[in-house]
Design an enzyme around this catalytic site. Sequence first.
Site, PDB file in Angstrom:
ATOM      1  N   CYS A 105       0.770  -1.272   0.208  1.00 20.96           N
ATOM      2  CA  CYS A 105      -0.062   0.043  -0.122  1.00 20.96           C
ATOM      3  C   CYS A 105       0.672   1.280   0.101  1.00 20.96           C
ATOM      4  O   CYS A 105       1.363   2.006   0.677  1.00 20.96           O
ATOM      5  CB  CYS A 105      -0.492   0.448   0.772  1.00 20.96           C
ATOM      6  SG  CYS A 105      -1.492   1.765   1.664  1.00 20.96           S
ATOM      7  N   LEU A 106       1.360   2.145  -1.522  1.00 12.61           N
ATOM      8  CA  LEU A 106       2.204   3.247  -1.875  1.00 12.61           C
ATOM      9  C   LEU A 106       1.329   3.646  -2.049  1.00 12.61           C
ATOM     10  O   LEU A 106       0.811   3.765  -3.376  1.00 12.61           O
ATOM     11  CB  LEU A 106       3.226   3.185  -1.335  1.00 12.61           C
ATOM     12  CG  LEU A 106       4.497   4.008  -1.684  1.00 12.61           C
ATOM     13  CD1 LEU A 106       4.425   4.194  -0.525  1.00 12.61           C
ATOM     14  CD2 LEU A 106       5.630   2.881  -2.229  1.00 12.61           C
TER      15      LEU A 106
END
Lengths: 152, 491
Positions: free
Chosen positions: A88-89
Amino acid sequence: MMASLPRRIIKETQRLTHEPVPGISAIPDEQNARYFHVDVMGPSESPFEGGTFKLELFLPEDYPMAPPKVRFMTKIYHPNIDKLGRICLDILKDKWSPALQIRTVLLSIQALLSAPNPDDPLANDVAEQWKVNESHAIETAKAWTRLYAMKS
Amino acid sequence: MEETSTQHSEDEDTIPYSGPGEPLEYSGTVLWHVDVEGERRWGEMHTRQISDSERCEAKKLKTEAQHMSTEENGEVPSSPEKAQLKYGELVVLGYNGSLPYGEKGRRKTRFTLFKRAAANGVKPSTHHIAKTPQASKIVADKSHHSVSYTLSRNQTVVVEYVRDEDTDMFQIGRSTEPPIDFVVIDTVPGNKTAEDCKVQQSTISRFACRIVVERNPTHTARIYAAGFDSSNNIFLGERATKWKRPDSSMDGLTTNGVLIMHPTGGFGQECKAGVWREVSVCGGIYSLRETRPNPQRGKLIDDESNVLHDGTLIDLCGATLLWRSSAGLQKTPTHKHIEELRKEINAARPQCPVGLNTLAFPTRSRTTKVTEEKERQPYVYLNCGHVHGHHLWGQKENENGDRECPMCRTVGPYVPLYMGNEPAFYVDCGPPTHAFCPCGHVCSEQTARYWAQVPLPHGVHAFHAACPFCATQLTGEQGFIKLIFQNDIGT
């Protein structure tokens, strides 16, 4: 194979090879120059210190207009990385910019290991642990690092 | 449009340089003839259709250019082996070193004032009162210069101008008739092609102004409104703004006026825009009229003069000229300098942060549409200054075609960058690090800063800053942007 690659990918690959980022190695696959075998060293003073994490990075057809696809292959206990290794970036999603490169993406991932963000979780159970009992979560992360990321 | 008698019933009929409704006939003697059909006489702005006769003139000019010897051009003295003494240069704002439709004869973007082989200046002498200009022998005699001020239908003051062996005179205007040394047509902002430059209406006077230069040092150059026509006359008609000066001599203004602006601090790194003034037929300096063709003259500014300084701007209502003195030009970069600066910037191998390819500013001729050159063409995001190559990322759905900068995510226009190639507009020899918004013309920082704060006359009473290289009105907070290059750090 390399001949049909865009100049940009060729240049990025050359630079990654000649001037590797400290603590990161990215080697293109022999069969597919758009697929990279990546090793990221766990940053010092993080629960992942001493570990070597394997990732796969793939440059889609419309790269760099679209972000690379990156996934952890090594199991990791981190609130922003799920069981399947998905990360999750924001820069890998809506905050992607073609001015970013493979090396900047990998540096961002390394930074994510230093600074887990449980408020924007991907692995909800891990994030919960991180919030409720941070020291316990860090211990677990260290244990997983020894278990999965330190195989010699 | 009522046409009363044939004689100066309107100013336009009697002021050759007043823009619309040029002079027609005088006592049966045709001075020149221009089609005035469909012209507005007094409007907000005096404009006129380019008539067929003028198109003929344009053709004539073309032929003339082919046949004209350099000497007739008024630029080269009769003995070419003698070193030419250069008084200065006039450069039209809004062109980047050349006219998009080619430089022909006396029509070009820059005009050099050389000392003439023989003096051709004139100075005011005696005046007399005549019933009409036509009744005056001086006016009728083509070998004599005169300025006629028509006070009423039956009273005209005719001022005779006599030869002045100490001065050289240079005339500027839209006319292609022989008395005009430098033919200037209306500037179209952002012009790139000959097609872009076609003006249907002109607000520039046929005989707009004259510059008189002292032949002896210090070669002082002075500007005056209005130019002498082919019969060596200047007519100020009944309705022209004119007045008697304290010494009882006459003075007047032309229809749209000739405005000048002297920069303060000298044309260089320290220069700042000065105040725009109007110059009269006799060279007096006045504050601006409310609107350009307003009949009410401005206030006399007696501590300012019509002497041209390096960097003085001359506005002819439709085109603005920059005066560069001989001394000033010595300090200005040359084409060669600018070419060196271009090469230097290219030698640093600026890179497109997206394509990771090397960018290069193209050579002066924009006509070369080589694919390779196109790929290397630098572009800039105008709101942040990041320089990129051409790509399609970050296009916004708005009508301006704005883009998001991949480097900093600032949204704004994305335009190609071109070198500002006209050296006369540079206030210093600094590196080309800044670009005008929104046109993308690149020049030194001080040059960008200077022009961004110079208000240029626009229309009847408006002013706005514009790019000197293309006349496009500047936009954005400052009107220019500092360029941020990404240099080749890889491989």
